[in-house]
Design an enzyme around this catalytic site. Structure first.
Site, PDB file in Angstrom:
ATOM      1  N   LYS A   1      30.270  43.057  37.375  1.00  0.00           N
ATOM      2  CA  LYS A   1      29.179  42.793  36.436  1.00  0.00           C
ATOM      3  C   LYS A   1      28.268  44.003  36.304  1.00  0.00           C
ATOM      4  O   LYS A   1      27.777  44.298  35.215  1.00  0.00           O
ATOM      5  CB  LYS A   1      28.389  41.554  36.864  1.00  0.00           C
ATOM      6  CG  LYS A   1      29.148  40.279  36.531  1.00  0.00           C
ATOM      7  CD  LYS A   1      28.419  39.034  36.996  1.00  0.00           C
ATOM      8  CE  LYS A   1      29.329  37.821  36.869  1.00  0.00           C
ATOM      9  NZ  LYS A   1      28.914  36.742  37.765  1.00  0.00           N
TER      10      LYS A   1
ATOM     11  N   LYS B   1      46.115  34.258  31.328  1.00  0.00           N
ATOM     12  CA  LYS B   1      45.714  32.864  31.206  1.00  0.00           C
ATOM     13  C   LYS B   1      44.559  32.693  30.232  1.00  0.00           C
ATOM     14  O   LYS B   1      43.896  33.655  29.873  1.00  0.00           O
ATOM     15  CB  LYS B   1      45.378  32.292  32.579  1.00  0.00           C
ATOM     16  CG  LYS B   1      44.152  32.858  33.242  1.00  0.00           C
ATOM     17  CD  LYS B   1      43.830  32.049  34.492  1.00  0.00           C
ATOM     18  CE  LYS B   1      42.359  32.175  34.755  1.00  0.00           C
ATOM     19  NZ  LYS B   1      41.811  31.572  35.878  1.00  0.00           N
TER      20      LYS B   1
ATOM     21  N   LYS C   1      37.432  31.963  28.692  1.00  0.00           N
ATOM     22  CA  LYS C   1      36.477  32.067  27.584  1.00  0.00           C
ATOM     23  C   LYS C   1      36.128  33.516  27.272  1.00  0.00           C
ATOM     24  O   LYS C   1      35.926  33.871  26.118  1.00  0.00           O
ATOM     25  CB  LYS C   1      35.251  31.180  27.771  1.00  0.00           C
ATOM     26  CG  LYS C   1      34.367  31.416  28.943  1.00  0.00           C
ATOM     27  CD  LYS C   1      33.248  30.342  28.964  1.00  0.00           C
ATOM     28  CE  LYS C   1      32.713  30.147  30.368  1.00  0.00           C
ATOM     29  NZ  LYS C   1      32.058  28.874  30.577  1.00  0.00           N
TER      30      LYS C   1
END
Ligand code: TRP
Length: 334
Positions: free
Chosen positions: A114, A198, A201
């Site tokens: 992040k 996979k 979002k």
């Protein structure tokens, strides 16, 4: 009667639940409701690390709550609550922070990721994200946490903080939470529509439960394939296998067998297969979507569920916090 083990899982209210969340997680939560003492919560405090606008945050929390309920999580069986309704969590977080070290927090993969993705917003909340997550888990003395691979390290940190606290105060205040993995046959990995990996979002390859039929058709028709098989019984490339995998999840076995045969005979037309797949996804998701729409209109019901969940969660959390406070020395001598 022996006490049921406690299970806890949380989800950040960013975006809609998609087929990957449903088959990978939520559907398994439904099965656990009877056998475990379940806590499912919406991690709105965690989501502040990325600075959502108040409107977006509010809408996100409402959406996830409605979606959990529409999927069949039963507020009479499981405790469904919103993290910020349970201030005991942040109180425990403050205490745990005193025994969480800068070095170990900085080494966490999710922190490093992040910090790299949002270099202008490397805030302290991001650094101590695993401490807040540990508080979420141990405030209810959870035994099991059903999480995906991406959360394993955070769970490992939660174990570390729980053990450290128990050791430091020479008391087994917290059980050590274990990750809960569903047995092989229940573990469905839903592929994305972009040909690899996979559904997720952030990958932009997802179909949401709330998605309208038109948009589902469009997304499925655009899914990546190849030029088609050239030899009989040829192995399927990943892009094509992904479509078959999705079909195995939502369609009838006969439908899958039909397209499999066409593929093996080199007679497949991907357009036909995609049309069928889109309709089968729609049949699967539309009852859920209808329920989401209904529940979203019912603020009174949502408020009732949130209130009931907050009460149950606070009852459990305050017991643990009282013991923590006693153990650390907040109990007065006067
Ligand atoms: N970190 C989790 C995620 O990003 C959400 C979360 C917060 C969570 N607290 C938790 C998950 C406690 C399990 C248990 O998806």
């Amino acid at each position: 009667m022996t006490k049921k083990p406690t299970v806890l899982s949380g989800i950040r209210p960013t975006g809609y639940l998609h087929l990957g969340n449903y088959f990978g997680a939520v559907r398994n939560f439904l099965r656990m409701q009877d056998d475990f003492n379940c806590f499912f919560f919406i991690a709105d405090i965690h989501s502040l690390t990325t600075h959502p606008t108040p409107d977006n945050l509010q809408a996100g929390v409402k959406q996830v709550l409605a979606e959990y309920l529409a999927c069949g999580i039963d507020p009479e069986k499981a405790t469904i609550y919103i993290q910020s309704d349970v201030p005991e969590v942040t109180e425990l977080y403050t205490i745990l922070n005193m025994n969480a070290y800068l070095g170990e927090l900085e080494r966490t993969t999710s922190f490093k990721d992040k910090a790299r993705k949002q270099p202008d917003n490397v805030n302290a909340g991001l650094l101590t994200y695993p401490v807040l997550m540990a508080s979420d888990i141990i405030i209810h003395r959870a035994n099991f946490v059903p999480v995906g691979k991406d959360q394993e390290q955070n769970l490992e940190m939660a174990r570390k903080f729980a053990k450290r606290f128990n050791r430091m105060y020479k008391k087994e205040v917290f059980p050590i939470p274990q990750s809960y993995t569903f047995d092989g046959k229940d573990m469905i990995k839903v592929p994305g529509l972009d040909g690899s990996g996979k559904m997720g979002k952030s990958e932009g390859n997802a179909i949401n439960l709330y998605e309208d039929p038109k948009s589902i058709r469009k997304k499925v028709m655009r899914a990546v394939t190849d030029a088609g098989p050239t030899e009989m019984n040829q192995e399927k490339p990943e892009t094509v296998q992904n479509l078959f995998t999705l079909m195995e999840i939502v369609s009838k076995p006969e439908t899958v067998a039909h397209f499999d045969e066409l593929y093996n005979n080199c007679e497949i037309r991907y357009g036909d297969m995609k049309k069928q797949l889109a309709e089968d996804i729609i049949s699967y998701t539309s009852p859920i979507r209808d329920r989401i729409i209904d529940i979203l209109k019912n603020d009174e019901y949502l408020a009732k569920v949130a209130k009931m969940g907050a009460e149950k969660a606070r009852e459990s959390a305050s017991k643990t916090l009282a013991e923590v406070k006693k153990v650390v020395g907040f109990k007065r001598l006067f």
